[in-house]
Design a protein around this motif. Structure first.
Motif, PDB file in Angstrom:
ATOM      1  N   ARG A 334       0.824  -1.209   0.000  1.00 21.78           N
ATOM      2  CA  ARG A 334       0.000   0.000   0.000  1.00 21.78           C
ATOM      3  C   ARG A 334       0.856   1.256   0.000  1.00 21.78           C
ATOM      4  N   TRP A 356      -4.108   2.743  -2.786  1.00 22.06           N
ATOM      5  CA  TRP A 356      -4.085   2.917  -1.332  1.00 22.06           C
ATOM      6  C   TRP A 356      -5.430   2.520  -0.715  1.00 22.06           C
ATOM      7  N   THR A 360      -6.048  -0.757   1.558  1.00 30.27           N
ATOM      8  CA  THR A 360      -6.540  -0.497   2.917  1.00 30.27           C
ATOM      9  C   THR A 360      -7.771  -1.336   3.219  1.00 30.27           C
TER      10      THR A 360
END
Length: 769
Positions: A334, A356, A360
Motif C-alpha cells: 500500500r 491505497w 486499505t
C-alpha cells in the motif's frame, strides 16, 4: 428442412450423451487419485508421529489443482440435466470434496517460496471463484427443481467454500513475513549456539553428551520453525479447520437424512436418468471416502491449535492484539510507489490513491479474519479445556519429561522457536522431538555400510591419496583440472575391475564397498566443497560410475572383456595356458597390457578432442566435457600405476588388485574424515523450507557412520585445517612434500610424514550413543 436439422442435432446430442459415462469414469479416477494422496499424507503423519499431518503428497501445486479440477467437474457442469437425487448428492459431495481439499492444502503454503505462493494462490482463487459462480447460477436457475434441503445445503457449502478461500488467501499473504520472522529468530539462536560451542571447545575437549546436545538444539529449532508446522498451529489454519468441520457436520447430517428418506421412499430415486450412467454412483462413493479420509488432517490440526491454546494464559488485551506479520506485506504494497511509467502526474496520483484505498480495504479484511480466528480459537479453547484436563489426569503415571532431566529440558526449551503472540508449545512436543532423534540415529545404525567399514579398515596411513596420481608424470595438457574425491575412486575401481585373474567375488565385494563409500563421499562434496569449478569433475565421476556399476564398462570400454571374464576370452585363455603353460610373470604382463590399453584409449579420447575442438573456451580444463575429464584422469592414473608396477618386477595381478584396493581405501578414508563436519553443516542448512529434512538426514547419518568415525578416530593423519581437509588437492599437496616417488608401497608406514593424533576439533563431533 427444420425436421432434418432437428434430427441431425438430435443424433449429435445422442452421440455426445453416449460419451458422458466415459467422462464420469475419468472424474471418478481423478477423485481416486486425490483421495489416495490425502490418505498418503495421513499415513505419513501417523508414521512420523506428526499429528498435524504435513502436506507432502497432496499439496497446492499445478498438478494437484489440475487433478482436482477434473474431480470436481460436476459442480461446474451447467449443460447436463441432473434431476436424479443421486446426481444431486454427487454434485453436493463434489463441492464438499473441494472444501476438504482446500482444508488439506493450507499447510503446504509453508513449503513454497514467494513466487510459488503467488502463482498457486492466484490459480486456486480463479478455480474456486469459477466453481462458486457456476454453483450460484445453478441454484438461482434451478431452484424450482431442486429439493429445499439439498438447495440449502449447497448454498451453505458454497459459503463455507468462500470462507475457506478467504482464510487461505489470508494465510498466504502472511507466509513470507512469518518465514522472515522465523529466520531472524533462528539466526539469533544459531549465533548463540555457535558461541556456546566455541566456549566449550576452549574450556575442554568436546564430550559426547555436549556434542549431541548441540545437534539436538538444531533439531528443536528446525522442527519448531518448520513452516508447515507453523502454518498448522496458526490461528487462521485452526479457524479454517473449524470451518471445514462445520461443513462436514452439515454434509453428514444431510447425507444420512436423505439416505434414510430414499430407503423409505425408493420411488424418489427413480426420477430421471443420470447422464454419466452408473459412474455417478462411483463418483459419489469415491468422493465420500475422500471426504472421510481428508477430514482426519484438518480435525487433528484443529485439536493441535486448541490444545496449544489451552496451555496458554494471556491477558485479554493480548489475546486480541494483531501481530505485525499478518498485515506487513499488504502495508508495504500500500505504501510503496507503483512505479508505473505514466507521464501525467495527476494520473499517477489518482492511481496511487486508488491502490491505497483498495489495499486499505484488504488490510481491514485481513485484520477481521485474524481477529475472528483468534476469537473462535479462544472460544474453542475455553470449551475444550476441561476435556484436556480430564485426559491429562486419566493418563497413567510415568516418568515426567521435565522431572527426568529438568536442566536439559530447560536448555532445549530455550531453542523452541515461536512467533510473536503464539501459544506456548506443550512439553510433549519437545519430548517427541527427543524421541525422534533417538529413532533417527537407531534407523541409521540399521543402515551401517559394513562393506565400506571393512574397506576403510585396510587403510593405515592415507598414502594412497598422494600416490594414485604422480605429479612427476607429464600430462597431455599444460593445465590440469582439479581433482574431486569421487572421480579418482571411480577410476581406480575401473582399473581394478579390468585386471585379469582376479576372483569374481573379490571384484563384486570391491564394487559394493565403493558404492557405499561414494554415497558418503558425495555428501561431503556437496556439503563442504562449494567450488563451482568441480561441477564438471563430479559429473564425470557420476557418468563413469553409472557405466561401471551397471554394465562393467568405462566410457563404452568393456572392462570384463579386458579382464578375461567373458566366455569367449575365458576359452581362449584356457587354450593359451595349456599351450604356453603360463606362469605368474605372464599374468603380470597381462595386467600391464590392461593398464597400457586403458591409457592408450584415454589418450585417444583426449587427442581427438584437442584436434576437433576449436572453441578457445575449451582450452581451459574446467570447461572440458565430462567424458574428456574422465579420460584425462584415467590416462594419468593408469600411467602412474603402470610406472609403479614396472619398477616392481615381482608384482602380480593379485598384488596389483590389492594395491589398488588400498589406494581406494586411503582416498575414501581421507574423504570420510570430513563426515562429522559435514554432519554439523547439515544441521544448520540455510533454506528454511528444507531445514527440518536436512537435520533429520544428519541424525540418520550419525547412526549410519558411527563405526567408521570411531575407526577414523584411532588413525593418525596429516594436520590440516577444516577448509583444506575438505579438498583432495590439499591432501595431495601435503603428501607430495613427503612422498618422493609413486613406487612406495601403499601399505607401507609413513616414514617421516608429519602426523598427529586425530584432532577432535577437525572431526567436529564424536559418536552419539
Amino acid at each position: 428442412m427444420d425436421d432434418c436439422n432437428y434430427d441431425y442435432e438430435k443424433q449429435v446430442q445422442e452421440k455426445l450423451d453416449m460419451a458422458m459415462p466415459w467422462v464420469g469414469l475419468y472424474i471418478a479416477a481423478a477423485s481416486t487419485v486425490c483421495t489416495l494422496a490425502m490418505a498418503a499424507d495421513v499415513i505419513n503423519g501417523f508414521r512420523l508421529k506428526k499429528l498435524w499431518f504435513p502436506s507432502k503428497f497432496f499439496s497446492l501445486n499445478a498438478a494437484s489443482l489440475t487433478v482436482l479440477a477434473v474431480a470436481t467437474k460436476l459442480p461446474v457442469d451447467l449443460n447436463t440435466n441432473m434431476l436424479n437425487p443421486t446426481d444431486a448428492f454427487a454434485k453436493y459431495t463434489s463441492l464438499i470434496f473441494l472444501i476438504t481439499s482446500l482444508a488439506n492444502f493450507m499447510t503446504s503454503l509453508g513449503s513454497m517460496n514467494d513466487r510459488e505462493i503467488l502463482a498457486n494462490v492466484v490459480a486456486l482463487f480463479i478455480f474456486v471463484i469459477t466453481v462458486a459462480g457456476n454453483v450460484c447460477i445453478q441454484l438461482i436457475e434451478l431452484h424450482e427443481f431442486i429439493e429445499f434441503c439439498i438447495h440449502l445445503s449447497i448454498m451453505f457449502s458454497t459459503i463455507f467454500l468462500l470462507l475457506l478461500l478467504t482464510t487461505t488467501v489470508s494465510l498466504a499473504v502472511a507466509v513470507p513475513n512469518i518465514k522472515r520472522s522465523l529466520e531472524l529468530k533462528y539466526q539469533e539462536k544459531h549465533r548463540a549456539c555457535l558461541k556456546e560451542t566455541e566456549a566449550s571447545k576452549r574450556r575442554e575437549r568436546i564430550r559426547i553428551y555436549d556434542q549431541r546436545e548441540d545437534m539436538m538444539k538444531y533439531l528443536v529449532m528446525a522442527e519448531t520453525s518448520s513452516p508447515q508446522f507453523v502454518m498448522a498451529r496458526s490461528v487462521v489454519c485452526s479457524s479454517a479447520a473449524s470451518t471445514f468441520m462445520f461443513a462436514a457436520i452439515v454434509y453428514a447430517i444431510v447425507i444420512l437424512t436423505e439416505a434414510y428418506i430414499i430407503q423409505k421412499y425408493p420411488q424418489k430415486n427413480e426420477k430421471g436418468e443420470s447422464p454419466y450412467g452408473y459412474f455417478t454412483a462411483w463418483i459419489l462413493y469415491v468422493q465420500c471416502i475422500g471426504v472421510v479420509v481428508g477430514a482426519i488432517a484438518p480435525a487433528f490440526r484443529w485439536l493441535v491449535g486448541v490444545r496449544f491454546k489451552c496451555g496458554t494464559r494471556n491477558r485479554f488485551k493480548m489475546e486480541f492484539s494483531i501481530e505485525d506479520y499478518w498485515n506487513e506485506t499488504l502495508v508495504e504494497w500500500r505504501d510503496s510507489f507503483s512505479g508505473l511509467q505514466i507521464q501525467e502526474n495527476l494520473c499517477r496520483k489518482y492511481l496511487h490513491d486508488a491502490k491505497w484505498f483498495i489495499l486499505t480495504f484488504f488490510i481491514a479484511i485481513q485484520f477481521l479474519v485474524v481477529l475472528l480466528s483468534k476469537m473462535l480459537l479462544l472460544i474453542f479453547a475455553m470449551i475444550m479445556t476441561p476435556f484436556f484436563t480430564c485426559v491429562k489426569e486419566l493418563k497413567e503415571p510415568g516418568h515426567d519429561f521435565e522431572e527426568d532431566d529438568d536442566g536439559r529440558n530447560r536448555i532445549l526449551s530455550s531453542y523452541v522457536l515461536r512467533l510473536e503472540g503464539e501459544a506456548e508449545l506443550p512439553r510433549s512436543v519437545l519430548k517427541n522431538i527427543c524421541c525422534q532423534a533417538d529413532q533417527l540415529i537407531h534407523r541409521g545404525r540399521n543402515m551401517q555400510p559394513s562393506s565400506l567399514f571393512n574397506l576403510v579398515l585396510r587403510s593405515t596411513n592415507f598414502n594412497g591419496v598422494g600416490q594414485f596420481d604422480s605429479n612427476q608424470y607429464t600430462g597431455l595438457h599444460l593445465q590440469e583440472p582439479p581433482n574431486c574425491w569421487t572421480l579418482p575412486v571411480v577410476t581406480l575401481t575401473s582399473i581394478a575391475i579390468a585386471l585379469p585373474n582376479i576372483d569374481k567375488n573379490r571384484v563384486e565385494q570391491l564394487l559394493v564397498s565403493v558404492r557405499e563409500g561414494l554415497s558418503l563421499a558425495k555428501i561431503v562434496e556437496k556439503t563442504l566443497v562449494k567450488e563451482d569449478e568441480l561441477v564438471n569433475i563430479r559429473k564425470a565421476a557420476d557418468i563413469c560410475w553409472a557405466g561401471v556399476v551397471l554394465y562393467k564398462k568405462w566410457l563404452e570400454i568393456d572392462l570384463r572383456e579386458m579382464s578375461g571374464c567373458s566366455k569367449t576370452t575365458n576359452k581362449l585363455l584356457q587354450k593359451l595356458k595349456k599351450r604356453l603353460e603360463m606362469d605368474v610373470n605372464r599374468a603380470c604382463q597381462n595386467s600391464r597390457e590392461v593398464l597400457e590399453e586403458l591409457s592408450i584409449k584415454a589418450q585417444a579420447i583426449i587427442t581427438k578432442f584437442k584436434n576437433e575442438e576449436e572453441d578457445k573456451m575449451m582450452k581451459n580444463p574446467l570447461n572440458w566435457p565430462a567424458r574428456v575429464v574422465a579420460a584425462n584422469t584415467m590416462y594419468r592414473i593408469s600411467r602412474t600405476v603402470l610406472f609403479s608396477s614396472e619398477e616392481e618386477k615381482e608384482v602380480t595381478d593379485e598384488g596389483l588388485f590389492e594395491r589398488l584396493s588400498v589406494m581406494i581405501a586411503d582416498i575414501l578414508a581421507a574423504c570420510l574424515t570430513n563426515l562429522p563436519r559435514a554432519i554439523n553443516t547439515m544441521c544448520h542448512f540455510s533454506a528454511i523450507e528444507r531445514r527440518e529434512e536436512r537435520v533429520r538426514e544428519a541424525f540418520v547419518l550419525v547412526g549410519k557412520t558411527e563405526r567408521i568415525i570411531e575407526c577414523l578416530q584411532k588413525k593418525e593423519w596429516p594436520l590440516l585445517d577444516h577448509d583444506k581437509a575438505a579438498s583432495i588437492d590439499e591432501w595431495r599437496a601435503l603428501f607430495g612434500q613427503e612422498i618422493g616417488s609413486p613406487t612406495t608401497s601403499v601399505s607401507a608406514s609413513t616414514n617421516g610424514t608429519r602426523t598427529a593424533p586425530v584432532s577432535q576439533e577437525h572431526l567436529g563431533i564424536t559418536i552419539l550413543r
